[in-house]
Design an enzyme around this catalytic site. Structure first.
Site, short mmCIF file in Angstrom:
data_model
loop_
_atom_site.label_atom_id
_atom_site.label_comp_id
_atom_site.label_asym_id
_atom_site.label_seq_id
_atom_site.Cartn_x
_atom_site.Cartn_y
_atom_site.Cartn_z
N CYS A 114 0.82 -1.23 0.00
CA CYS A 114 0.00 0.00 0.00
C CYS A 114 0.84 1.27 0.00
O CYS A 114 0.31 2.37 -0.11
CB CYS A 114 -0.94 -0.01 1.20
SG CYS A 114 -1.82 -1.55 1.37
N HIS A 244 -3.43 6.72 2.11
CA HIS A 244 -3.88 5.41 1.63
C HIS A 244 -5.23 5.11 2.28
O HIS A 244 -5.38 5.24 3.50
CB HIS A 244 -2.84 4.34 1.98
CG HIS A 244 -3.38 2.96 1.91
ND1 HIS A 244 -4.09 2.51 0.81
CD2 HIS A 244 -3.35 1.93 2.79
CE1 HIS A 244 -4.47 1.27 1.02
NE2 HIS A 244 -4.04 0.89 2.21
N ASN A 274 -10.58 -0.79 0.39
CA ASN A 274 -9.12 -0.65 0.35
C ASN A 274 -8.59 -1.23 -0.96
O ASN A 274 -8.71 -2.43 -1.19
CB ASN A 274 -8.54 -1.41 1.56
CG ASN A 274 -7.03 -1.35 1.65
OD1 ASN A 274 -6.35 -0.99 0.69
ND2 ASN A 274 -6.51 -1.71 2.80
N1 ACO Z 1 -18.29 -8.87 10.73
C1 ACO Z 1 -18.63 -9.12 11.99
N2 ACO Z 1 -17.74 -9.42 12.95
C2 ACO Z 1 -16.45 -9.47 12.61
C3 ACO Z 1 -16.01 -9.21 11.30
C4 ACO Z 1 -16.99 -8.92 10.33
N3 ACO Z 1 -16.68 -8.66 9.04
N4 ACO Z 1 -14.67 -9.34 11.26
C5 ACO Z 1 -14.26 -9.64 12.50
N5 ACO Z 1 -15.35 -9.72 13.32
C6 ACO Z 1 -15.39 -10.07 14.72
C7 ACO Z 1 -14.20 -10.88 15.16
O1 ACO Z 1 -14.41 -12.26 14.88
C8 ACO Z 1 -14.16 -10.59 16.63
O2 ACO Z 1 -15.13 -11.39 17.26
P1 ACO Z 1 -14.84 -12.03 18.71
O3 ACO Z 1 -14.64 -10.85 19.62
O4 ACO Z 1 -16.06 -12.81 18.97
O5 ACO Z 1 -13.59 -12.85 18.54
C9 ACO Z 1 -14.64 -9.15 16.72
O6 ACO Z 1 -15.32 -8.87 15.48
C10 ACO Z 1 -13.52 -8.17 16.89
O7 ACO Z 1 -12.51 -8.46 15.93
P2 ACO Z 1 -11.30 -7.53 15.72
O8 ACO Z 1 -10.46 -8.03 14.57
O9 ACO Z 1 -10.62 -7.30 17.00
O10 ACO Z 1 -12.08 -6.22 15.25
P3 ACO Z 1 -11.59 -4.75 15.23
O11 ACO Z 1 -12.49 -3.93 16.04
O12 ACO Z 1 -10.13 -4.64 15.44
O13 ACO Z 1 -11.89 -4.37 13.72
C11 ACO Z 1 -10.70 -4.12 11.65
C12 ACO Z 1 -11.30 -5.08 12.65
C13 ACO Z 1 -11.80 -3.30 11.04
C14 ACO Z 1 -9.98 -4.89 10.55
C15 ACO Z 1 -9.71 -3.20 12.42
O14 ACO Z 1 -8.79 -3.97 13.16
C16 ACO Z 1 -8.97 -2.32 11.52
O15 ACO Z 1 -9.51 -1.39 11.00
N6 ACO Z 1 -7.66 -2.55 11.37
C17 ACO Z 1 -6.87 -1.85 10.39
C18 ACO Z 1 -6.52 -2.81 9.38
C19 ACO Z 1 -6.71 -2.33 7.99
O16 ACO Z 1 -7.25 -1.30 7.71
N7 ACO Z 1 -6.23 -3.15 7.12
C20 ACO Z 1 -6.32 -2.87 5.76
C21 ACO Z 1 -5.34 -3.68 5.02
S1 ACO Z 1 -3.78 -3.26 5.39
C22 ACO Z 1 -3.39 -1.90 4.63
O17 ACO Z 1 -4.01 -1.47 3.73
C23 ACO Z 1 -2.22 -1.20 5.16
#
Ligand code: ACO
Length: 317
Positions: A114, A244, A274
């Site tokens: 990215c 990004h 993304n």
């Molecule tokens: N729908 C419903 N529930 C979900 C989903 C979904 N799509 N995905 C995960 N969950 C659940 C998990 O299973 C977990 O459940 P549990 O507590 O029962 O185990 C719960 O939601 C929390 O999961 P987390 O992964 O901790 O969720 P978080 O609040 O961190 O959100 C997210 C996830 C949105 C990916 C967040 O971590 C984030 O924004 N991270 C940044 C990563 C990013 O933007 N990556 C992009 C690619 S990398 C790049 O471009 C640089």
């Protein structure tokens, strides 16, 4: 100071889309969960087009908008983590598809995930300084859908396919300040290659979302600060920051840390999700179409992603 400047932009996204409700029928998720956590509504998904196909479409538009003769392109850089094949480079495939196979040029891919677009600007700036009469074509193209596991709700909601392109030229009066960094970490965000123990295992994106979030919020403000210092400017002297488009909450956290108005940070994540290295040039192209970018405006582009890599480019429009 003398640097490359962007002469024109182009972008392309496949027509087929996948919205949050459709994803909710594929995995256990909901529009409310996705939108509140990421700001995403829709993503464009390729139906058979590969990375070079998307890239060529964006490149043709950028070349047409620039008004240059394509034969004057002496440098073709493609940033992607989803190339058509191991080799040749997607850049060479795009060179051929543009009908420029016999035109003398340097063409190669940049694998910085990215961060690919700011990395490409830095590399093009260094190379075109040696050959000021030549034009450079930077294409950032991704078909991420080919490495997404559509049974994994934690990653399949996040990504879309798109390509952005810019035509650049070295100009004695242009200014560009860049930084590019890498902190080697292959656990937080990766797509495995061929597993030598099980060569039939699929290659899908793996991501530790929380770690990516922390990494982005820590490094992006540092990168912005670094290019501002090089330019002798403060954040008030910047018209737009184009991050990004990884996640709306990452962008909001960074905006708070920078202490600037949300309007300064362009965001189109709802319509594309993304798209990795394509996200910044696609955003720039949209901003051009909306008439937001006027000559002389100062814009900072910042990428961050797998590697872990990050980088920024402060340029004058
Ligand atoms: N729908 C419903 N529930 C979900 C989903 C979904 N799509 N995905 C995960 N969950 C659940 C998990 O299973 C977990 O459940 P549990 O507590 O029962 O185990 C719960 O939601 C929390 O999961 P987390 O992964 O901790 O969720 P978080 O609040 O961190 O959100 C997210 C996830 C949105 C990916 C967040 O971590 C984030 O924004 N991270 C940044 C990563 C990013 O933007 N990556 C992009 C690619 S990398 C790049 O471009 C640089």
């Amino acid at each position: 100071m003398g640097a490359i400047k962007i002469l024109a932009t182009g972008a392309y996204a496949p027509e087929h889309t996948l919205d949050n409700d459709q994803l909710s029928q594929m995995v256990d998720t909901s529009d409310e969960w996705i939108f509140s956590r990421t700001g995403m509504k829709v993503r464009h998904i390729s139906q058979g087009e590969n990375t070079s196909d998307l890239g060529v479409k964006a490149a043709r538009i950028a070349i047409q908008n620039s008004g240059i003769a394509p034969e004057k392109i002496g440098l073709l850089l493609v940033s992607t983590f989803t190339p058509d094949c191991y080799t040749p480079a997607t850049a060479c495939i795009i060179q051929e598809k543009l009908g420029l196979a016999q035109v003398p040029m340097m063409a190669f891919d940049i694998s910085a995930a990215c961060s690919g677009f700011p990395y490409a600007l830095k590399i093009a700036n260094a190379l075109l300084k040696e050959t000021p009469g030549q034009y450079g074509l930077i294409v950032s193209s991704e078909v991420i859908s080919k490495v997404v596991d559509y049974t994994d709700r934690s990653t399949c909601i996040l990504f879309g396919d798109a390509a952005g392109a810019v035509v650049v030229q070295y100009d004695e009066n242009a200014m560009l300040y860049t930084c590019a960094h890498s902190r080697a970490d292959k656990e937080t965000l990766y797509v495995p290659g061929v597993d030598m123990q099980d060569q039939t295992s699929p290659s899908y994106i793996y991501m530790n979302g929380r770690e990516v979030f922390k990494f982005a919020v820590e490094t992006v403000p540092q990168a912005i600060d670094e290019v501002l210092k090089q330019a002798g400017l403060t954040i008030d002297g910047i018209d737009y920051i184009v991050l990004h488009q990884a996640n709306a909450r990452i962008i909001a956290s960074i905006q708070k840390r920078l202490g600037c108005k949300s309007e300064k940070l362009y965001m189109n994540i709802a319509e594309y999700a993304n798209t990795s290295s394509a996200s910044i040039p696609v955003a720039l192209d949209e901003m051009v179409h909306k008439g937001m970018l006027k000559k002389g405006m100062k814009v900072v582009c910042v990428g961050f992603g797998a590697g872990l890599t990050w980088g920024a480019a402060l340029l004058e429009w």
